[in-house]
Motif scaffolding. Sequence first.
Motif, short mmCIF file in Angstrom:
data_model
loop_
_atom_site.label_atom_id
_atom_site.label_comp_id
_atom_site.label_asym_id
_atom_site.label_seq_id
_atom_site.Cartn_x
_atom_site.Cartn_y
_atom_site.Cartn_z
N ALA A 16 42.55 41.38 42.63
CA ALA A 16 41.43 41.00 41.77
C ALA A 16 41.31 39.49 41.69
O ALA A 16 42.31 38.77 41.63
CB ALA A 16 41.62 41.58 40.38
N PHE A 17 40.09 39.04 41.70
CA PHE A 17 39.80 37.62 41.47
C PHE A 17 39.01 37.57 40.17
O PHE A 17 37.83 37.91 40.13
CB PHE A 17 38.99 37.03 42.63
CG PHE A 17 38.76 35.55 42.47
CD1 PHE A 17 39.72 34.65 42.87
CD2 PHE A 17 37.60 35.07 41.90
CE1 PHE A 17 39.53 33.28 42.71
CE2 PHE A 17 37.40 33.71 41.73
CZ PHE A 17 38.36 32.82 42.14
N ASP A 18 39.69 37.19 39.11
CA ASP A 18 39.04 37.12 37.80
C ASP A 18 39.14 35.69 37.25
O ASP A 18 39.60 34.78 37.95
CB ASP A 18 39.65 38.14 36.84
CG ASP A 18 41.13 37.91 36.57
OD1 ASP A 18 41.70 36.92 37.09
OD2 ASP A 18 41.72 38.71 35.83
N CYS A 22 40.99 32.48 38.81
CA CYS A 22 40.16 31.32 39.12
C CYS A 22 40.75 30.05 38.50
O CYS A 22 40.88 29.03 39.17
CB CYS A 22 38.75 31.56 38.61
SG CYS A 22 37.62 30.20 38.94
N ASN A 23 41.12 30.13 37.24
CA ASN A 23 41.68 28.96 36.57
C ASN A 23 43.02 28.55 37.15
O ASN A 23 43.29 27.36 37.30
CB ASN A 23 41.81 29.21 35.07
CG ASN A 23 40.47 29.17 34.37
OD1 ASN A 23 39.54 28.53 34.82
ND2 ASN A 23 40.35 29.90 33.27
N ARG A 25 44.08 28.96 40.20
CA ARG A 25 43.97 28.54 41.61
C ARG A 25 42.75 27.65 41.86
O ARG A 25 42.21 27.61 42.96
CB ARG A 25 43.90 29.78 42.51
CG ARG A 25 45.07 30.71 42.36
CD ARG A 25 46.37 30.02 42.70
NE ARG A 25 47.47 30.98 42.63
CZ ARG A 25 48.69 30.67 42.26
NH1 ARG A 25 49.00 29.43 41.94
NH2 ARG A 25 49.62 31.59 42.22
N LEU A 26 42.37 26.92 40.84
CA LEU A 26 41.16 26.11 40.95
C LEU A 26 41.23 25.08 42.07
O LEU A 26 40.27 24.92 42.83
CB LEU A 26 40.89 25.43 39.61
CG LEU A 26 39.51 24.83 39.42
CD1 LEU A 26 38.42 25.86 39.69
CD2 LEU A 26 39.37 24.27 38.02
N ASN A 27 42.36 24.38 42.23
CA ASN A 27 42.46 23.34 43.26
C ASN A 27 42.21 23.88 44.66
O ASN A 27 41.43 23.31 45.43
CB ASN A 27 43.83 22.67 43.23
CG ASN A 27 43.91 21.55 42.22
OD1 ASN A 27 42.92 21.18 41.61
ND2 ASN A 27 45.10 21.03 42.03
N ILE A 28 42.87 24.97 45.00
CA ILE A 28 42.72 25.49 46.36
C ILE A 28 41.33 26.08 46.58
O ILE A 28 40.75 25.93 47.64
CB ILE A 28 43.85 26.48 46.74
CG1 ILE A 28 43.82 26.74 48.26
CG2 ILE A 28 43.80 27.74 45.91
CD1 ILE A 28 45.05 27.46 48.79
N PHE A 80 37.52 35.15 48.36
CA PHE A 80 37.18 35.36 49.77
C PHE A 80 35.90 34.63 50.17
O PHE A 80 35.77 34.20 51.31
CB PHE A 80 37.05 36.85 50.10
CG PHE A 80 36.90 37.08 51.57
CD1 PHE A 80 38.01 36.98 52.41
CD2 PHE A 80 35.66 37.31 52.14
CE1 PHE A 80 37.87 37.14 53.78
CE2 PHE A 80 35.53 37.48 53.50
CZ PHE A 80 36.63 37.40 54.33
N PHE A 81 34.98 34.45 49.25
CA PHE A 81 33.72 33.80 49.61
C PHE A 81 33.92 32.33 49.98
O PHE A 81 33.23 31.81 50.85
CB PHE A 81 32.68 33.96 48.50
CG PHE A 81 32.30 35.40 48.31
CD1 PHE A 81 31.53 36.06 49.25
CD2 PHE A 81 32.75 36.10 47.20
CE1 PHE A 81 31.21 37.40 49.10
CE2 PHE A 81 32.42 37.44 47.03
CZ PHE A 81 31.65 38.09 47.98
N VAL A 82 34.89 31.66 49.36
CA VAL A 82 35.16 30.28 49.77
C VAL A 82 36.07 30.26 50.99
O VAL A 82 36.01 29.33 51.79
CB VAL A 82 35.72 29.40 48.63
CG1 VAL A 82 34.72 29.25 47.51
CG2 VAL A 82 37.05 29.89 48.12
N LEU A 83 36.87 31.30 51.13
CA LEU A 83 37.74 31.40 52.31
C LEU A 83 36.90 31.55 53.58
O LEU A 83 37.26 31.05 54.64
CB LEU A 83 38.69 32.59 52.14
CG LEU A 83 39.88 32.66 53.08
CD1 LEU A 83 40.70 31.39 53.02
CD2 LEU A 83 40.72 33.87 52.74
N GLU A 84 35.76 32.22 53.45
CA GLU A 84 34.86 32.37 54.60
C GLU A 84 34.40 31.00 55.12
O GLU A 84 34.22 30.83 56.31
CB GLU A 84 33.62 33.18 54.22
CG GLU A 84 33.89 34.64 54.04
CD GLU A 84 32.64 35.38 53.64
OE1 GLU A 84 32.28 36.34 54.35
OE2 GLU A 84 32.02 35.01 52.63
#
Length: 119
Positions: A16-18, A22-23, A25-28, A80-84
Amino acid sequence: MNPQLKGIENIEGTYAFDIRTCNRRLNINRFFWHMIKAEWRERYLQNPDALMTEAGLTDEEKTLIRNEDWLGLVQHGVNFFVLEKFARVVKKTNLEVYAMMRGQSFEDFMKTRRVPNAR
């Protein structure tokens, strides 16, 4: 815990990405989001270590990126959307990323798809 995620631990392969992730792992996630900028992409290609350090990434995160550990990045909390965006910079398609996440060659992965003439 987010009540919408109750029981998610019972669904194998679900990460899950919640808002909490998000908070944490904000930097990456910002690092990958910036891949939308041509200058950022160019700087990454010229000197990835310098850019990752400038972005404040941890040693673990730098290793995940260097190894293009797609599943590890998602498990770490990368959206995943930024990983793309990063996948395009390193010239990988979504299908290639999915195959690597499953630990398969692209060819073997394509055989699992319902695509006529997939090899």
